[in-house]
Design a protein around this motif. Structure first.
Motif, PDB file in Angstrom:
ATOM      1  N   ILE A 229     -13.507   3.710  10.972  1.00 52.63           N
ATOM      2  CA  ILE A 229     -12.390   2.921  10.465  1.00 52.63           C
ATOM      3  C   ILE A 229     -11.989   3.340   9.062  1.00 52.63           C
ATOM      4  CG2 ILE A 229     -11.667   0.601   9.745  1.00 52.63           C
ATOM      5  CD1 ILE A 229     -11.481   1.053  12.712  1.00 52.63           C
ATOM      6  N   ARG A 230     -12.958   3.538   8.187  1.00 51.15           N
ATOM      7  CA  ARG A 230     -12.604   3.892   6.810  1.00 51.15           C
ATOM      8  C   ARG A 230     -11.922   5.250   6.743  1.00 51.15           C
ATOM      9  NH1 ARG A 230     -17.171   1.572   2.629  1.00 51.15           N
ATOM     10  NH2 ARG A 230     -16.940  -0.617   3.224  1.00 51.15           N
TER      11      ARG A 230
ATOM     12  N   LEU B 212       0.067  -0.458   4.377  1.00 51.13           N
ATOM     13  CA  LEU B 212      -0.060   0.192   3.069  1.00 51.13           C
ATOM     14  C   LEU B 212      -0.149  -0.841   1.955  1.00 51.13           C
ATOM     15  CD1 LEU B 212       2.525   3.094   3.512  1.00 51.13           C
ATOM     16  CD2 LEU B 212       0.029   3.276   3.581  1.00 51.13           C
ATOM     17  N   ASN B 213       0.680  -1.885   2.040  1.00 50.53           N
ATOM     18  CA  ASN B 213       0.631  -2.939   1.028  1.00 50.53           C
ATOM     19  C   ASN B 213      -0.721  -3.648   1.022  1.00 50.53           C
ATOM     20  OD1 ASN B 213       3.251  -2.403   0.244  1.00 50.53           O
ATOM     21  ND2 ASN B 213       4.157  -4.007   1.491  1.00 50.53           N
ATOM     22  N   ASN B 214      -1.255  -3.905   2.215  1.00 51.14           N
ATOM     23  CA  ASN B 214      -2.554  -4.582   2.301  1.00 51.14           C
ATOM     24  C   ASN B 214      -3.670  -3.714   1.733  1.00 51.14           C
ATOM     25  OD1 ASN B 214      -1.411  -6.811   3.491  1.00 51.14           O
ATOM     26  ND2 ASN B 214      -1.952  -6.230   5.577  1.00 51.14           N
ATOM     27  N   LEU B 215      -3.629  -2.420   2.015  1.00 53.06           N
ATOM     28  CA  LEU B 215      -4.650  -1.518   1.482  1.00 53.06           C
ATOM     29  C   LEU B 215      -4.600  -1.468  -0.042  1.00 53.06           C
ATOM     30  CD1 LEU B 215      -4.355   1.388   4.078  1.00 53.06           C
ATOM     31  CD2 LEU B 215      -6.316  -0.134   3.778  1.00 53.06           C
TER      32      LEU B 215
ATOM     33  N   ARG C  46      -8.097   5.795   5.417  1.00 56.23           N
ATOM     34  CA  ARG C  46      -7.783   6.733   4.336  1.00 56.23           C
ATOM     35  C   ARG C  46      -6.759   7.770   4.796  1.00 56.23           C
ATOM     36  NH1 ARG C  46     -13.194   5.491   3.139  1.00 56.23           N
ATOM     37  NH2 ARG C  46     -13.441   4.842   0.968  1.00 56.23           N
ATOM     38  N   ARG C  47      -6.946   8.296   5.986  1.00 55.65           N
ATOM     39  CA  ARG C  47      -5.991   9.270   6.493  1.00 55.65           C
ATOM     40  C   ARG C  47      -4.615   8.638   6.702  1.00 55.65           C
ATOM     41  NH1 ARG C  47      -8.409  14.035   8.492  1.00 55.65           N
ATOM     42  NH2 ARG C  47     -10.688  13.945   8.385  1.00 55.65           N
TER      43      ARG C  47
END
Length: 388
Positions: free
Chosen positions: A97-98, A126-129, A102-103
């Motif tokens: 998952i990580r 993207l906003n949540n990350l 990241r990708r």
């Protein structure tokens, strides 16, 4: 992984996933044009692989999203499927998952490889990350006892983020320390930077997706199903992968339905039985039952009945109607385009399903000429062969 499968099944799976690439690219020119009459006017009976042009959308309802793309290119759905494919390849066919997160961020975020339309689930993810990353930064600085100036904190964040966005765990400390050492030789400041990196890394949330029930939840599934084909934990990994971009229970339910359909077809189960098994997992099985009950292929009527937008409760019945009624791969893809709306999103279920049923190069399978039209097709198909 699928290395335990006979060669005929492996060939079926490679062909099936290739069908997603072909179907997406074939649909791009008229993607999100909702007027079926205009689609017929522009593309006739063979509307595949048209160049994306704004003029097609003039005077009718639709959204022209693919300026700058050329025939053979894929949509953002294809780009997202490639992200998951690359992650699976890098992790020997297992879902990390990580690494996937990241990708995904590195592809669709600022400076990423993708150039083109960004949909709501991608933007929300993207906003949540970024929000999770910011909370972790604040948490780290609140726990660091070394006195740091505001400037030092800003510089540490600048030093750390390029590494936390690409590395994890034991990979972080050494390069982060070296990067900080270029500016600060004080061991205490370097320790603070390493702690900051580790805190960000440890606080990433696996369920990073937007609260969204649109087609990105389903479109990325073919390579994942291929890697966990026939395994008891397939649905566990489907759930996890979907919640990276679509953290929504209904989206997960439809993804399970789609994954079951693909799994059965990848294994060579007859289409009627595969559809029946998939319907057992559907959030709204009665709609699927209605969609497959027609005696002939009528994609425009299916769109009128169930809807043409990106939402899964509209798209999935249309997909099941086309898969159950279309006699060939080409007929299915053309029907999907003629239906209108989010044809590229639906393509990633219709294309793999029809290619799993009919293969490549036969009278009913993927036309070889269509395979040749996919941009960077040789590289994409080589990746599929490596994955399977």
């Amino acid at each position: 992984m699928t290395d335990r499968l006979p060669e005929d099944k492996r060939a079926r799976i490679v062909s099936a996933i290739a069908g997603g690439w072909v179907a997406d690219a074939a649909s791009l020119g008229l993607h999100w044009l909702y007027n079926s009459a205009r689609i017929t006017d522009v593309g006739g009976e063979a509307p595949e692989f048209l160049p994306p042009r704004a003029e097609y959308f003039e005077g009718v309802f639709g959204y022209f999203a693919h300026e700058g793309k050329t025939p053979g290119d894929v949509s953002h759905y294809g780009a997202a499927t490639k992200v998951l494919t690359d992650s699976l390849l890098a992790n020997q066919g297992t879902l990390n998952i990580r690494d996937y997160q990241r990708r995904f961020a590195n592809c669709f975020g600022p400076g990423g490889a993708w150039q083109g339309f960004i949909d709501n689930p991608t933007r929300g993810t993207l906003n949540n990350l970024i929000a999770t990353e910011q909370r972790a930064i604040e948490r780290a600085f609140s726990s660091i006892h070394t006195e740091l100036t505001d400037e030092q904190k800003r510089i540490l964040v600048q030093k750390v983020l390029p590494y936390t966005r690409r590395l994890t765990g034991d990979q972080l400390a050494a390069p982060v320390r070296k990067a900080i050492n270029l500016t600060y030789q004080d061991a205490r400041i370097q320790d603070a930077g390493v702690f900051l990196a580790e805190t960000i890394d440890q606080n990433l949330q696996p369920e990073s997706g937007a609260d969204d029930k649109q087609l990105p939840a389903v479109s990325k599934l073919p390579p994942l199903v291929a890697c966990y084909l026939g395994q008891s934990d397939l649905m566990t990994h489907v759930d996890a992968a979907v919640r990276v971009t679509n953290n929504n229970d209904e989206a997960v339910g439809w993804a399970r339905c789609a994954a079951r359909l693909l799994e059965r077809l990848f294994l060579g189960i007859p289409p009627a039985q595969a559809i029946e098994a998939a319907m057992e997992l559907a959030p709204a099985p009665q709609n699927l039952s209605t969609a497959i009950s027609d005696s002939r292929l009528n994609p425009i009527q299916a769109g009128d009945t169930f809807g043409r937008t990106c939402y899964l409760h509209e798209a999935m019945p249309v997909c099941f109607h086309i898969i159950s009624q279309a006699p060939t791969f080409a007929d299915a893809i053309r029907a999907n385009i003629h239906c209108g709306g989010d044809s590229c999103g639906r393509a990633w279920l219709i294309g793999p399903a029809m290619a799993a049923i009919h293969g490549v190069g036969s009278e009913k399978g993927i036309p070889l000429s269509w395979l040749a039209r996919v941009t960077d097709g040789a590289d994409r198909f080589a990746e599929l062969e490596a994955l399977v």
